[in-house]
Each structure stands twice: as structure tokens, then as C-alpha cells.
Design a protein around this motif. Structure first.
Motif, PDB file in Angstrom:
ATOM      1  N   GLU A 167      -1.237   4.680  29.884  1.00  0.00           N
ATOM      2  CA  GLU A 167      -0.036   3.914  30.211  1.00  0.00           C
ATOM      3  C   GLU A 167      -0.386   2.491  30.623  1.00  0.00           C
ATOM      4  O   GLU A 167      -1.415   2.251  31.237  1.00  0.00           O
ATOM      5  N   ASP A 169       0.262  -1.010  32.925  1.00  0.00           N
ATOM      6  CA  ASP A 169       0.536  -1.193  34.344  1.00  0.00           C
ATOM      7  C   ASP A 169       1.879  -1.904  34.502  1.00  0.00           C
ATOM      8  O   ASP A 169       1.971  -3.125  34.401  1.00  0.00           O
ATOM      9  N   LEU A 170       2.924  -1.142  34.752  1.00  0.00           N
ATOM     10  CA  LEU A 170       4.268  -1.702  34.881  1.00  0.00           C
ATOM     11  C   LEU A 170       4.375  -2.611  36.107  1.00  0.00           C
ATOM     12  O   LEU A 170       5.077  -3.625  36.082  1.00  0.00           O
ATOM     13  N   THR A 200       5.890   3.027  29.110  1.00  0.00           N
ATOM     14  CA  THR A 200       5.769   3.896  30.283  1.00  0.00           C
ATOM     15  C   THR A 200       6.859   4.954  30.291  1.00  0.00           C
ATOM     16  O   THR A 200       6.614   6.121  30.601  1.00  0.00           O
ATOM     17  N   TYR A 201       8.085   4.551  29.938  1.00  0.00           N
ATOM     18  CA  TYR A 201       9.233   5.466  29.928  1.00  0.00           C
ATOM     19  C   TYR A 201       9.903   5.366  28.551  1.00  0.00           C
ATOM     20  O   TYR A 201      10.772   4.512  28.320  1.00  0.00           O
ATOM     21  N   ALA A 228       7.570   3.681  39.555  1.00  0.00           N
ATOM     22  CA  ALA A 228       6.297   3.048  39.186  1.00  0.00           C
ATOM     23  C   ALA A 228       5.715   2.271  40.362  1.00  0.00           C
ATOM     24  O   ALA A 228       4.505   2.342  40.640  1.00  0.00           O
TER      25      ALA A 228
END
Length: 553
Positions: A167, A169-170, A200-201, A228
């Protein structure tokens, strides 16, 4: 120094001047001294001593001054006080876009709509005005590149397959987005953050039958960003590293689940749980935010009863045991209708306050700790607001034109006559009394720290990031316009800092304008126009306003 000379402290605005005066000398001497210190011409000076205005034809001995006494000077410096700026003057047309963005009062940047991304833009704008969030994001060091999910410590030669699986990094993407937004007054594209969010989503990458990205729910976007940040963004609390969201934006509930039917062998189940937003459930009886919140804290659940051997109805009641500094309330306007197999919107009008008292949602134990602070803090804020209005009236009074002008005023005795009617004299005397009473009121400023110290609960104060009073002020609203849950348009309204306190920013994607506070009162719902979906509150400040603090000192 003679026996009649004493040192006194003169307060002029935020400045203080210590001067030595002869209490037997006429007031004109003191005014001349103050003119040399403040550049306020004697004719424009108003000196307030012990709540009374000092007349030119009196001397200071009539006021019983003692060494170290405080005197207030009101008046605006004359033009001769103007000095060359220490730094070279910068004209607006000569400033870069980055410099303009940092000017106090500059219009913040908007966000471009990249195709049904208004849900994202409004959420980002609302969260941007949490100062502690901005500070901690700047300290977040991981990489924000959605195509480089390894972060700052990742390997440059890492497998591209692993890069796809991991993923992004939001949190880092949000940090970079806010940094870029703070460096421009123009609208900005949130493309990199949007890509990180969709990876991420994946639900935010859904497309419709036309191949375009679908409209999404701003509340779901808000919740996922919170999730997050809760995992990745860290801060310090009592010397230990904790989640930023847990410290500043998470509350705690104490819940009891009890069977409503005759089941004497079943004891209520007591639990505790965290929350990042309070749900405002909307029914035909819901008219106010507090009604919906209270409804959300009491719900009926059908589940299996071990003592009855069948399904039974249970009631779950919850009370708050911790209030966060920043409180999020969610109007549950969207729900799934089974009869038409579609997500629909509740358009009922539900009002919300600019100041929220959350003590009624708390346990008795917490409420008893909060109420003394709540009552005193509310009084202090009202007193400060009244005092500020009194200052403005005082300035208007001292800044007005003198009663006597060259040639004299025309009174009841005719043009040029120095005589005044009895009515005029009475009016002037009344005005003088009002000014003296106002000056005395302005001068007597309570010290907030002293007023609150015996009422603040030590246990609550030790919990950094909580709300010690239970009082909140509204600072951001995310709205939805339209009749459908999967369509329509999202916008954000955020309170502008400084100024009159009644101006808000209206964020409509790349368009940013200022609106009056009255506009917020139109967001209660009741039709297809903008209605509040998320409201953000912050704890009412324990800090005394700067001008009051300086006077109290």
C-alpha cells in the motif's frame, strides 16, 4: 526624586511605559510626557485612572495615586509616528504566488475536481484547519509517492511486483498535499493523493456504466482518512508515542447491553469502546443535532438470549467517558431502502448549534467534573465578548469630532454662542458617566488562569488532547446538495480565523469565497439544497484573548 514624584505604569494598547510623575502637577504635563513616548497627541489622549477619565483641568493628586499604580491611555498615534519599515516593503504585484499564500488573510487555495471528486475535496478542506494535524504531518517522514509504497526506507531496486502489492502511504500523501496547497493561492490538483486513496481503499476507484469514476460518500472518505491517520500518524502524549487521532479526535464510550424482556438470570453486559464521530440518527421526530445524538446513544438490538433460548430484544445505552479536543458529528442522511434496492437520502431539516454543550452525553462522573469548568468558561467568554464590544464603542467615542469647533457651535442660543442648553448639559453628563463606567469595566479584567485553576479537574487536565470543559465551537461543515446518495455535490464551509469571527470560507472545489455566518444557518437541510453531512467542533479555548490578557497582567 521629590516627595510628590512617584513612578506609575501607563498601558497603551499592548505596550507599557513606566514614567515618573509629579502628582501635584497639572494633567497637561503628563500628557506631554506620554506624547513623547507614544506619539499620541494630547488633544487625542484619553487617560483613565481608577475607572475615571482624567480631566485636563485637574491634577493627579485627586486620584490618590501610589507608586506602581496603573493608568490606561487610549488614543491613536499621530502621523509623525510613522517610521520607515525595518524590511523593504513588498508590493503585492511583486510577490510570488508562494509569498502571497503566506500573507495573513490570503484566500486559501481550492482543489480541482478530477471527476466526481468533490467528496474528497470537501473532506480535505475541512481537515486542513486542525492546526495540530498540520504540525504532526510535517513531522511525518515516510514517502508519499503512491508508486513508491516502500517509504523513505525502501529499496530503490525493490521488485516492481512487490511495489504493486504494497500500500502507498496515504498519510505522507496528505502531508505533501497540504504543503503544496499552502504554497499557492491558485487552485491545485489533488491527483497524487487521489491515487494513493484509490490504491489504499479500492472502493473509491469504482466506475459507473459510462466508464467514469462514480460519486462517493464524503463521510466514508472522511472515515477512511481517519483510519489511515490513526495507524500511521504519531504524536507525543505524556512523553510516550501515541496515535494522533487517538489523542486529539477520539472519544470513549461506556456501554451497557441489557435484555428488555423478563430474563432475570442475565446481567447487563458492560463494555467500553472508542469513537471518532458521534452519529446523529434522523427520524421523523429529529429536529436538533442533540436529539439525533441522544437517539444514537440508545439503540435496540435483536439477538439470541441464552437464558430465554430464543431471540430477544436488547437495549444498548451508551455514555461518554472521554471527550476529544476535536469532535466530529455525522448526520446519518443516507440509508439503504430494501423496497427499491437503492441508497436514498433523508432531507429532513436538522439544526445544529455554533456552540455545543456535550456534557449531557456524558456519564454522571464525567459530567460532574466538567460542569464547574463549563459554567465558568462560558461566563468568561461572554465577558470577553462584551468587553471587546465596549472597547469598540470606547474607540468610536474617543475618535469622534469635538463638540466645540472654530467659531463655536450653534446651540439654542444661536450661531456662535458658547452657551449650552440644560438638555445638552444633561446629555453630556450622562455620556461622561457612561464612558467612565465603560472605562472602569474595561480596566477590571479577570485573569482566566486564576478563575479556572480551582475548577479544572487534575485527572482530566493530565489527559492531553481531551476537552476539559465539555463546550465546543463549530469550525467546519461538509455539506451535500441533491436528492440522491450516489449523485449530487459536496462542498465545505470553514470558519475564518481572526477578523470579526463571523466570516467563513466556502470551498466549492476550485472556487473559494467568503460568506457571512448567516449562510451556515441555511445548511440545516429540508430540501435538495446544501445540507450538513459532517460538522466539526473544537474545544472552546481556555486561553484568554490577547488584549484582555495584556490588560489583566
Amino acid at each position: 526624586m521629590s516627595d510628590t514624584e512617584i513612578p506609575i505604569l501607563v498601558k497603551h494598547g499592548k505596550n507599557e511605559h513606566e514614567v515618573t510623575v509629579d502628582v501635584t502637577a497639572p494633567v497637561e504635563i503628563l500628557k506631554a510626557m506620554l506624547y513623547s513616548l507614544t506619539d499620541v497627541e494630547p488633544v487625542n489622549q484619553k487617560i483613565i485612572c481608577k475607572g475615571k477619565t482624567v480631566k485636563d483641568d485637574s491634577d493627579l493628586s485627586t486620584f490618590g495615586l501610589k507608586a506602581g499604580a496603573k493608568v490606561i491611555l487610549m488614543g491613536t498615534p499621530s502621523a509623525r509616528a510613522l517610521q520607515a519599515p525595518k524590511e523593504k516593503m513588498k508590493f503585492v504585484e511583486d510577490m510570488s504566488d508562494a509569498q502571497l499564500a503566506k500573507v495573513e488573510g490570503a484566500t486559501p487555495s481550492g482543489l480541482q475536481n478530477l471527476g466526481n471528486t468533490c467528496y474528497l475535496n470537501s473532506t480535505i478542506q475541512a481537515l486542513r484547519y486542525i492546526p495540530e494535524l498540520q504540525v504532526e504531518l510535517k513531522n511525518h517522514n515516510a514517502s508519499a509517492n503512491p508508486l513508491d509504497p516502500f517509504g523513505a526506507g525502501g529499496s530503490a531496486g525493490s521488485s516492481s511486483v512487490l511495489s504493486i502489492l504494497r500500500e502507498p502511504d496515504l498519510t505522507g500523501a496528505l502531508r505533501d498535499l497540504y504543503k503544496q496547497m499552502g504554497s499557492t493561492t491558485s487552485d491545485f490538483s489533488p491527483y497524487m493523493f487521489l491515487e494513493a486513496l484509490r490504491r489504499t481503499y479500492p472502493q473509491f476507484a469504482q466506475k459507473g456504466k459510462d466508464g467514469r469514476y462514480s460519486q462517493q460518500d464524503a463521510e466514508e472518505c472522511y472515515s477512511q482518512i481517519m483510519h489511515a491517520l490513526r495507524q500511521k500518524l504519531k504524536t507525543k502524549k505524556n512523553g510516550q508515542e501515541v496515535s494522533f487521532i487517538e489523542k486529539y479526535m477520539t472519544g470513549r464510550l461506556s456501554s451497557s447491553l441489557a435484555c428488555t424482556e423478563d430474563a432475570p438470570d442475565e446481567m447487563p453486559i458492560e463494555t467500553t469502546e472508542d469513537f471518532v464521530n458521534l452519529k446523529c440518527h434522523i427520524t421523523q421526530q429529529t429536529n436538533f443535532l442533540k436529539d439525533g445524538i441522544l437517539a444514537g446513544l440508545s439503540e435496540k438490538i435483536e439477538k439470541h438470549s441464552p437464558s430465554l433460548g430464543r431471540d430477544a430484544v436488547y437495549e444498548k445505552t451508551s455514555k461518554i467517558t472521554r471527550l476529544p479536543k476535536y469532535l466530529t458529528c455525522h448526520f446519518v442522511r443516507f440509508f439503504w431502502r430494501r423496497d427499491i434496492n437503492k441508497k436514498t437520502k433523508i432531507m429532513r431539516k436538522v439544526t445544529f448549534p455554533f456552540e455545543l454543550d456535550a456534557t449531557e452525553y456524558c456519564t454522571d462522573e464525567l459530567r460532574n467534573k466538567l460542569i464547574p469548568v463549563r459554567d465558568k468558561l462560558r461566563d468568561l467568554h461572554k465577558d470577553a465578548s462584551d468587553r471587546e464590544r465596549a472597547r469598540k464603542r470606547m474607540k468610536m467615542s474617543t475618535g469622534g469630532a469635538p463638540d466645540d469647533v472654530a467659531g463655536g457651535n450653534a446651540g439654542s442660543s444661536g450661531f456662535g454662542s458658547g452657551k449650552q442648553s440644560e438638555t445638552d448639559l444633561v446629555a453630556q453628563d450622562k455620556k461622561k458617566q457612561e464612558e467612565e463606567a465603560m472605562a472602569k469595566y474595561i480596566e477590571k479584567v479577570p485573569v482566566w488562569a486564576d478563575e479556572l485553576k480551582d475548577k479544572l479537574n487534575p485527572e482530566i487536565m493530565a489527559d492531553e488532547g481531551c476537552n476539559p470543559s465539555g463546550l465546543y465551537e463549530l469550525f467546519a461543515v461538509v455539506t451535500h446538495q441533491g436528492a440522491g446518495a450516489d449523485s449530487g455535490h459536496y462542498c465545505a464551509y470553514v470558519k475564518k480565523e481572526g477578523g470579526d469571527g463571523k466570516t467563513w470560507y466556502y470551498f466549492n472545489d476550485d472556487s473559494v469565497t467568503e460568506v457571512d455566518q448567516q449562510k451556515i444557518e441555511t445548511l440545516y437541510g429540508g430540501g435538495e439544497s446544501h445540507s450538513a453531512l459532517i460538522v466539526l467542533y473544537r474545544a472552546l479555548s481556555l486561553e484568554q484573548p490577547a488584549e484582555d490578557k495584556a490588560t489583566a497582567a
